[in-house]
Design a protein around this motif. Sequence first.
Motif, PDB file in Angstrom:
ATOM      1  N   ASP A   1       6.331  -2.971   3.813  1.00  0.00           N
ATOM      2  CA  ASP A   1       7.274  -2.651   2.858  1.00  0.00           C
ATOM      3  C   ASP A   1       7.390  -3.571   1.615  1.00  0.00           C
ATOM      4  O   ASP A   1       7.591  -3.310   0.590  1.00  0.00           O
ATOM      5  CB  ASP A   1       8.680  -2.761   3.827  1.00  0.00           C
TER       6      ASP A   1
ATOM      7  N   SER B   1       4.725  -2.754  -0.824  1.00  0.00           N
ATOM      8  CA  SER B   1       5.056  -1.335  -1.553  1.00  0.00           C
ATOM      9  C   SER B   1       6.321  -1.688  -2.451  1.00  0.00           C
ATOM     10  O   SER B   1       6.127  -1.242  -3.600  1.00  0.00           O
ATOM     11  CB  SER B   1       5.421  -0.415  -0.363  1.00  0.00           C
ATOM     12  N   GLU B   2       7.232  -2.573  -2.113  1.00  0.00           N
ATOM     13  CA  GLU B   2       8.556  -2.704  -2.875  1.00  0.00           C
ATOM     14  C   GLU B   2       7.893  -3.610  -4.099  1.00  0.00           C
ATOM     15  O   GLU B   2       8.423  -3.349  -5.302  1.00  0.00           O
ATOM     16  CB  GLU B   2       9.642  -3.597  -2.062  1.00  0.00           C
TER      17      GLU B   2
END
Lengths: 220, 350
Positions: free
Chosen positions: A25, A28-29
């Motif tokens: 995450d 991706s962020e």
Amino acid sequence: MKFSKDVRLFHRTKDLEVKIDQFLDALSESALVFRGAVDAYLVEGCSDQFSEKHHHVDRLESEADRLRREVETQLYTQTLIPESRGDVLGLLENLDHIINLIEGVFWSFDVEKPEVPDHCIEGFQALVTASCDAVEAVVLASRAFFRNIEAVGDHNHKVVYFETEADKASTRLKRKIFESDFDLATKIHLREFAEKIDDIADWSEDVADRLAIYVIKRTV
Amino acid sequence: MDITILIFLSSGLFLGWALGANDAANVFGTAVGSGMVRFTTAAIVCSVFVILGAVISGAGTTETLGKLGAINTLPGSFMAAFAAAFAVYLMTKTGLPVSTSQAIVGAIIGWNLFSGTPTETKTLANILSTWVLCPVLAAVFSAIIYKLVVGPIRHTKLHLLRRDTYTRIGLILAGVVGSYSLGANNIANVVGVFVPANPFTDFNITETWVFSGTQQLFLLGSIAIGVGVFTYSKRVMMTVGSNLLPLSPIAAWVAVVSHSIVLFLFASQGLEAILQSQGLPTIPLVPVSSSQAVVGAVIGIALIRGGRGIQWGVLGKIGLGWIVTPFIACAFCVLGLYFLKNVFDQAVFN
């Protein structure tokens, strides 16, 4: 005693699954924030919005480092996935390098504050989009490696596609830079930024190549 | 107990030790070798369930060996077990895969030849047929189980870590069944030849529960297997698996399960009774080779995957071991009995 040990084993596994997901995450962020930050920089330079996004990615990078270390330590101390832990370790470290590259570009913008001429803005945006798409695709490929190994190939295919697009965008941008009337120092400065952003896509492709090998190893 | 009895039993205990050292790797080899299960866990599980399998379900195969040749004196039993152990040792030394089952059958026939007891051809034919049937059945089971298990697992989308945990538990459970089957099926190899001249007597634990002399013999034999597991099997476990075909943990699980089913089929008196009651043909209760069952299972997996990667040279060696072992054991038994009778003046048969 044995039963409670088994329950603990399941709990530890769940804990590690969550940490790996959180790590992905964060990556991706970082890519999403990076895309918005470069857009903001191209319009208004080193603004508050850009600085806020820079801090955001800094925090994500530290968080990703912490998660990666914890996962690696747990994998080895609890002797989990003995067959694949070397691969998982390699995967996490290479993915972590992508966040480092993104953070590096942030710092370069922050410190060097390159002046991007109007006719190069579109070129930079295209390059950033392709590089961030490559990162998004490699994150999906990595998630698939853990949960749905047969889908890794599909995502890897996209990584390769976006990396090629990033290469094309980078070449177009460099041509534009060197065909312009800027002084050589500015040209070299801008080229360096184009190459740093392109590196993000290149590294994503390298991770995808490793993933392809890991998949072959696990399906034989 | 008379010390001479212990001396005579020692060859059986040595054979048990050799069996534990070699055959525990068939049950837990890949699991331990790949780091999925710790050696100590494997050794404890294996020893406990080998003992349970031997004491609870070891009688069926022993009866068959008894029919082949009821060695009726302790010195005779000693030499048969010793000849089998010697054959196992010799084959291991030359690097050929070996089966204690074949060694002991060879040795019993040796005793029959020496004592002039006719070998019951029907029983011998039964045993010989199982030597072929055992790996073939294991191959069929492993191919079917592999197909049934691996396909669905791919579609479950379980997290790699979760799958790893389930695989570990699966490997330990398969090891439990495998060890029980190994004890039930192979205890006859270790102490079966001592049953007709068994020095132990029955004793009552409760009014209804009798711990028979045979069971005491099985307990002793299986403890010897356990000692073999603890003292020597780690080395074999670390090298097993990569020899014939490299196996993934799930494929290893399939191999162990198939091996265990086959060993259990050839040892279960319960199953025999059920088949008999239904009027179906029964499976002979014969000690089969655990190693050959695992080899059969691995080949079954390799064939269902398209037959790639099998080391045919290793397979040829296994085939050679199949033929040579019983002959060596038989020849050495005849020779040993001759010495025991004429040099040491022991009654090797009645």
